[in-house]
Structures are given as C-alpha cells and as structure tokens.
Design a protein around this motif. Structure first.
Motif, mmCIF file in Angstrom:
data_model
loop_
_atom_site.group_PDB
_atom_site.id
_atom_site.type_symbol
_atom_site.label_atom_id
_atom_site.label_comp_id
_atom_site.label_asym_id
_atom_site.label_seq_id
_atom_site.Cartn_x
_atom_site.Cartn_y
_atom_site.Cartn_z
ATOM 1 N N LYS A 184 0.757 -1.154 -0.116
ATOM 2 C CA LYS A 184 -0.010 -0.037 -0.082
ATOM 3 C C LYS A 184 0.860 1.164 -0.070
ATOM 4 C CE LYS A 184 -4.035 0.687 2.681
ATOM 5 N NZ LYS A 184 -4.686 1.002 3.635
ATOM 6 N N ALA A 185 1.957 1.289 0.665
ATOM 7 C CA ALA A 185 2.758 2.387 1.058
ATOM 8 C C ALA A 185 3.581 2.675 -0.378
ATOM 9 C CB ALA A 185 3.706 2.291 2.067
ATOM 10 N N LEU A 186 4.058 1.779 -0.981
ATOM 11 C CA LEU A 186 4.764 1.826 -2.320
ATOM 12 C C LEU A 186 3.874 2.362 -3.456
ATOM 13 C CD1 LEU A 186 7.363 1.901 -3.607
ATOM 14 C CD2 LEU A 186 7.166 -1.037 -3.914
ATOM 15 N N ALA A 187 2.795 1.704 -3.435
ATOM 16 C CA ALA A 187 1.672 2.008 -4.482
ATOM 17 C C ALA A 187 1.101 3.547 -4.337
ATOM 18 C CB ALA A 187 0.410 1.039 -4.460
ATOM 19 N N LYS A 188 1.010 4.031 -3.019
ATOM 20 C CA LYS A 188 0.592 5.453 -2.788
ATOM 21 C C LYS A 188 1.674 6.227 -3.259
ATOM 22 C CE LYS A 188 -1.462 6.455 1.090
ATOM 23 N NZ LYS A 188 -1.832 6.526 2.318
ATOM 24 N N ILE A 199 -3.802 5.196 -13.077
ATOM 25 C CA ILE A 199 -3.753 3.785 -13.081
ATOM 26 C C ILE A 199 -3.838 3.198 -11.303
ATOM 27 C CG2 ILE A 199 -2.589 1.409 -13.089
ATOM 28 C CD1 ILE A 199 -1.069 2.752 -15.682
ATOM 29 N N LEU A 200 -3.180 3.888 -10.545
ATOM 30 C CA LEU A 200 -3.259 3.391 -8.999
ATOM 31 C C LEU A 200 -4.288 4.531 -8.473
ATOM 32 C CD1 LEU A 200 0.458 2.796 -8.526
ATOM 33 C CD2 LEU A 200 -1.309 1.096 -8.434
ATOM 34 N N THR A 201 -5.601 4.222 -8.574
ATOM 35 C CA THR A 201 -6.447 4.977 -7.980
ATOM 36 C C THR A 201 -6.549 4.356 -6.623
ATOM 37 O OG1 THR A 201 -8.315 3.546 -8.666
ATOM 38 C CG2 THR A 201 -7.624 5.432 -10.035
ATOM 39 N N PRO A 202 -7.177 5.031 -5.559
ATOM 40 C CA PRO A 202 -7.450 4.626 -4.330
ATOM 41 C C PRO A 202 -8.154 3.494 -4.125
ATOM 42 C CG PRO A 202 -8.067 7.080 -4.534
ATOM 43 C CD PRO A 202 -7.610 6.676 -5.902
ATOM 44 N N GLU A 203 -9.109 3.167 -5.198
ATOM 45 C CA GLU A 203 -9.807 2.084 -5.032
ATOM 46 C C GLU A 203 -8.898 0.683 -5.667
ATOM 47 O OE1 GLU A 203 -12.466 5.213 -5.349
ATOM 48 O OE2 GLU A 203 -10.846 4.759 -6.620
ATOM 49 N N VAL A 204 -8.204 1.065 -6.631
ATOM 50 C CA VAL A 204 -6.955 0.100 -6.994
ATOM 51 C C VAL A 204 -5.943 -0.373 -5.835
ATOM 52 C CG1 VAL A 204 -5.007 -0.398 -8.739
ATOM 53 C CG2 VAL A 204 -7.414 0.267 -9.516
ATOM 54 N N ILE A 205 -5.693 0.624 -5.436
ATOM 55 C CA ILE A 205 -4.703 0.306 -4.122
ATOM 56 C C ILE A 205 -5.438 -0.108 -3.071
ATOM 57 C CG2 ILE A 205 -3.263 1.576 -2.222
ATOM 58 C CD1 ILE A 205 -2.865 3.980 -4.342
ATOM 59 N N THR A 206 -6.491 0.038 -2.730
ATOM 60 C CA THR A 206 -7.250 -0.691 -1.799
ATOM 61 C C THR A 206 -7.304 -2.343 -2.046
ATOM 62 O OG1 THR A 206 -8.486 1.086 -0.840
ATOM 63 C CG2 THR A 206 -9.461 -0.972 -0.395
ATOM 64 N N ALA A 207 -7.641 -2.572 -3.245
ATOM 65 C CA ALA A 207 -7.694 -4.098 -3.873
ATOM 66 C C ALA A 207 -6.570 -4.621 -3.879
ATOM 67 C CB ALA A 207 -8.325 -3.974 -5.244
ATOM 68 N N MET A 208 -5.388 -4.115 -4.026
ATOM 69 C CA MET A 208 -4.076 -4.503 -4.176
ATOM 70 C C MET A 208 -3.645 -4.774 -2.671
ATOM 71 S SD MET A 208 -1.841 -2.462 -6.696
ATOM 72 C CE MET A 208 -2.451 -2.741 -8.891
ATOM 73 N N TYR A 209 -4.143 -4.242 -1.679
ATOM 74 C CA TYR A 209 -3.697 -4.156 -0.272
ATOM 75 C C TYR A 209 -4.548 -5.410 0.276
ATOM 76 C CZ TYR A 209 -4.360 -3.291 4.921
ATOM 77 O OH TYR A 209 -4.415 -3.440 6.090
ATOM 78 N N LYS A 210 -5.748 -5.623 -0.293
ATOM 79 C CA LYS A 210 -6.606 -6.699 0.195
ATOM 80 C C LYS A 210 -5.811 -8.091 -0.307
ATOM 81 C CE LYS A 210 -11.101 -4.415 0.983
ATOM 82 N NZ LYS A 210 -12.462 -4.410 0.990
ATOM 83 N N SER A 211 -5.669 -7.983 -1.556
ATOM 84 C CA SER A 211 -5.147 -9.242 -2.182
ATOM 85 C C SER A 211 -3.717 -9.738 -1.652
ATOM 86 C CB SER A 211 -5.290 -9.078 -3.609
ATOM 87 O OG SER A 211 -4.159 -8.140 -4.237
ATOM 88 N N ALA A 212 -2.741 -8.784 -1.144
ATOM 89 C CA ALA A 212 -1.580 -9.001 -0.826
ATOM 90 C C ALA A 212 -1.161 -10.226 0.127
ATOM 91 C CB ALA A 212 -0.740 -7.695 -0.271
ATOM 92 N N PRO A 213 -2.117 -10.547 1.056
ATOM 93 C CA PRO A 213 -2.039 -11.594 1.929
ATOM 94 C C PRO A 213 -1.921 -13.029 0.998
ATOM 95 C CG PRO A 213 -3.266 -10.087 3.008
ATOM 96 C CD PRO A 213 -3.111 -9.603 1.569
ATOM 97 N N LEU A 214 -2.279 -13.013 -0.039
ATOM 98 C CA LEU A 214 -2.581 -14.178 -0.953
ATOM 99 C C LEU A 214 -1.261 -14.659 -1.606
ATOM 100 C CD1 LEU A 214 -6.186 -14.223 -2.109
ATOM 101 C CD2 LEU A 214 -5.195 -15.344 0.005
ATOM 102 N N HIS A 215 -0.255 -13.716 -1.470
ATOM 103 C CA HIS A 215 1.064 -13.952 -2.447
ATOM 104 C C HIS A 215 1.556 -15.170 -2.360
ATOM 105 C CE1 HIS A 215 3.035 -12.351 1.193
ATOM 106 N NE2 HIS A 215 4.046 -12.942 0.665
ATOM 107 N N ASP A 216 1.517 -15.813 -1.290
ATOM 108 C CA ASP A 216 2.105 -17.101 -0.957
ATOM 109 C C ASP A 216 1.151 -18.392 -0.700
ATOM 110 O OD1 ASP A 216 4.958 -16.473 -1.698
ATOM 111 O OD2 ASP A 216 5.527 -16.000 0.360
#
Length: 363
Positions: A184-188, A199-216
């Motif tokens: 989230k910090a880097l995307a902002k 591209i990196l709207t607040p909505e997109v950043i929030t979605a990426m933040y939510k999806s990050a825990p599934l990376h592994d």
C-alpha cells in the motif's frame, strides 16, 4: 390516549383581517402562526420551521414571490410546502407561483372547505415524502453498514487464507501484515507520479492491499521437506518450490469461478501469487516475464516481499538491517526490480522501516 401533535401552519399576509380568516378556518385542526410581512415570516422560519406556509403575494417591501424564491433556494427550507393565498387571479400569476416551487395556488375570497382540504392533502403528501425520505436514509445506512461488514469479513478471510500458507513456515510471523502495508505504501508513492496516477487510484490500491496476503498461498502445495529445508535447495527441489506460484494462481482462479462477478482484489491476487517472483530483466519465474509485461501488482509485491525477507531472520540467514536491505533493493534497480518503483521506494524507506517496527515479530 395520547393526542397526536398538531401540524404548524404559518400564515403570511400584510392584512390582519385575512390572517384572522385563516385562523377561523384552520385553528381547530392546526397550530397557526402569523406574520404580517415577508421579512418577519423569514425570521420566524429561521427559528422554527412550520409544516406548511400560506403565503400572500401582494405585500410591501418583499412580496410573496420573493419569499417563496428565498425559501426554495435554501437547503433547510426548500421542502416546506408553500400555498399561495392571493387575490391575484390571472393565469400568469398562478403559473409564476407554481414555477417558483409552490405546491398550490388558492385565490381569494377563500372557500373554507377548499382551504381545509388542500391544506390537509398537502400535509399528507409532505408526511408521505418525509416518510419515504427517512426510509431511504435508513436503507442507505443499512447498505453502508452491511457493505462495511462484508469488506471486513473479506479482509479477515484474505489474511486468514494467507496465514494458512505462512503457518507452515514458523519464522515468517507478521510477514503477511508487513508486506500488505509495504504494498500500500509503495503504491501510494507511485500514484504521485504522472505515469501511474490514473492507474493507481485509491480503489485499485485498496484492492491490491486486500489481495497481498495471498501472495504465497500456493506454498500449501509444497512438501514440508522442501518448504522447511534449512539449507540450500537442490536444482530439483527448487523446481518444485517454484510451482507454488502456479498452485497459488490456480487456487485463486478456482475460488473466483464460484463467484458470479470478477472482483478486482481476486484479479490482483492471481497476478501477485503467480508473478511476484518475476524479475524486471526476465530472469525470474514462472514465465520469465520482463519489464512491464510483469503485472504492476506483482512488481509491487516483489519489492515488498524481498525487503521483508531481507530484514527477517531465516534458518539459512540472519536478519539484515534496514539499511542493508535498502542497499540491496537499490542495487536491484533495473535488474530485479522496476526502476521507477525502486526510485519511489527510496523516497519512502523510512515508512517501510516504520511498518517493519510496528509489525515486529515476537521473540
């Protein structure tokens, strides 16, 4: 039996006799207030809004049209029903009054029966509108609250699923929380750059933040003998380890197929799980993608994941200092990592350090 509260009607007329006529007709059923000028009427309304206004047109200083126009132009008074009660009987006079927002136009001399019925009907209409408005507000509040609850459930579910994979590696601890906040910090930070602000709207950043825990999440498919091996993996073992990216993507795809719609956070979750091990120069895996062919979400996670791995203790290495980790990330600019992303990272390294300290592993 409790008596229902009477509605309040404000009668505005510069002739006292006309006020008395209105009182004689309506006072048994309503509370009647009186104003002998438009200015006095507005003062009364500013202190306490009536339920309905009976308004004369021909008054000195400020006529009824001006009073109505003033009421309809202000948010807190625009919904008060106004009925013109006037001796002006021309069609254009009535048209003007209705155009200004009045709900009715009654000509003098007054018919008591007509006045009673029209006042009653307009008060009923107002009560109905108020009820619908309140019901809409209640419904909107409930929708907002339910949406919030669903979002919270979604967040918990994502973290829980990510933790399922991480639980097999006892040394990762708060890795999920840290990487989530790094992303989230880097995307902002990147969103402040012209190339990424659309591209990196607040909505997109929030979605990426939510999806990050599934990376592994795909690590659940890797045998313990490889996942928990304290030493260096053999070439064969490393090939098996690399499959966690495909396992993760396929697991998320399977979950996505059970939904009727495609949600942004699952799209990003697939990208991150599958491609966060790719490198900018094409030397990563699973597909050897290079440059901007690597999804933006995965490039963000690559920086977050590597930084956290560097500052964390592993069975095969000690924890590096924040400064050492920053140096390694910087050295990977244009080879391992997106160069613009590294530049943004260098601007917010202190924020990464703060996140690492906030979610410090115990022990």
């Amino acid at each position: 039996m409790v008596e229902s509260k009477k509605a309040t009607i404000l009668a505005v007329d510069d002739t006292a006799t006309n006020i008395e006529v209105v009182k004689g007709v309506l006072s048994d059923d309503y509370l009647i207030q009186a104003a002998l000028s438009g200015k006095v009427a507005l003062k009364i309304i500013s202190k306490r809004k009536p339920d309905l206004i009976l308004l004369d047109v021909m008054m000195p200083e400020m006529d009824g049209y001006e009073v109505c126009q003033h009421l309809k132009s202000h948010e807190d008074t625009k919904d008060i029903p106004v009925i013109f009660l006037t001796a002006k009987v021309q069609e254009e006079d009535e048209t003007k009054g209705l155009a200004l927002g009045a709900v009715d136009y009654i000509t003098k001399p007054i018919s008591p029966a007509i006045l009673k019925e029209r006042v009653k009907n307009h008060l009923l209409l107002k009560a109905s509108r108020d009820l619908v408005q309140r019901q809409n507000e209640i419904l909107e509040e409930r929708v907002i609250e339910r949406t919030k609850q669903l979002a919270e459930i979604q967040d918990v579910a994502m973290v829980a699923m990510g933790a399922l994979a991480e639980s097999r590696d006892p040394e990762t601890g708060n890795h999920i929380r840290r990487t989530q906040h790094y992303v989230k910090a880097l995307a902002k930070a990147m969103a402040t750059k012209p190339a990424f602000e659309q591209i990196l709207t607040p909505e997109v950043i929030t979605a990426m933040y939510k999806s990050a825990p599934l990376h592994d999440i795909g690590k659940v498919g890797i045998p313990d003998s490889i996942l928990l091996k304290p030493g260096k993996l053999t070439d064969e073992e490393f090939e098996i380890m690399k499959k966690h990216t495909t396992y993760g993507r396929d697991a998320i795809s399977a979950a996505e197929q059970t939904m009727d719609i495609s949600d942004n956070f699952l799209v990003f979750a697939k990208e991150i799980a599958y491609s966060h091990q790719e490198k900018w120069d094409g030397s990563g895996y699973p597909e050897g993608l290079a440059g901007e062919d690597i999804p933006l979400s995965a490039r963000l996670m690559a920086v977050a994941d590597v930084y956290d791995a560097l500052i964390s203790k592993r069975v095969y290495k000690p924890a590096f200092t924040h400064e050492k980790a920053v140096s390694i990330i910087s050295e990977g600019r244009g080879s391992h990592f997106d160069p613009i992303m590294v530049d943004c990272f260098m601007e917010i390294t202190q924020e990464f350090d703060n996140i690492a300290k906030k979610f410090l592993d115990e022990g």
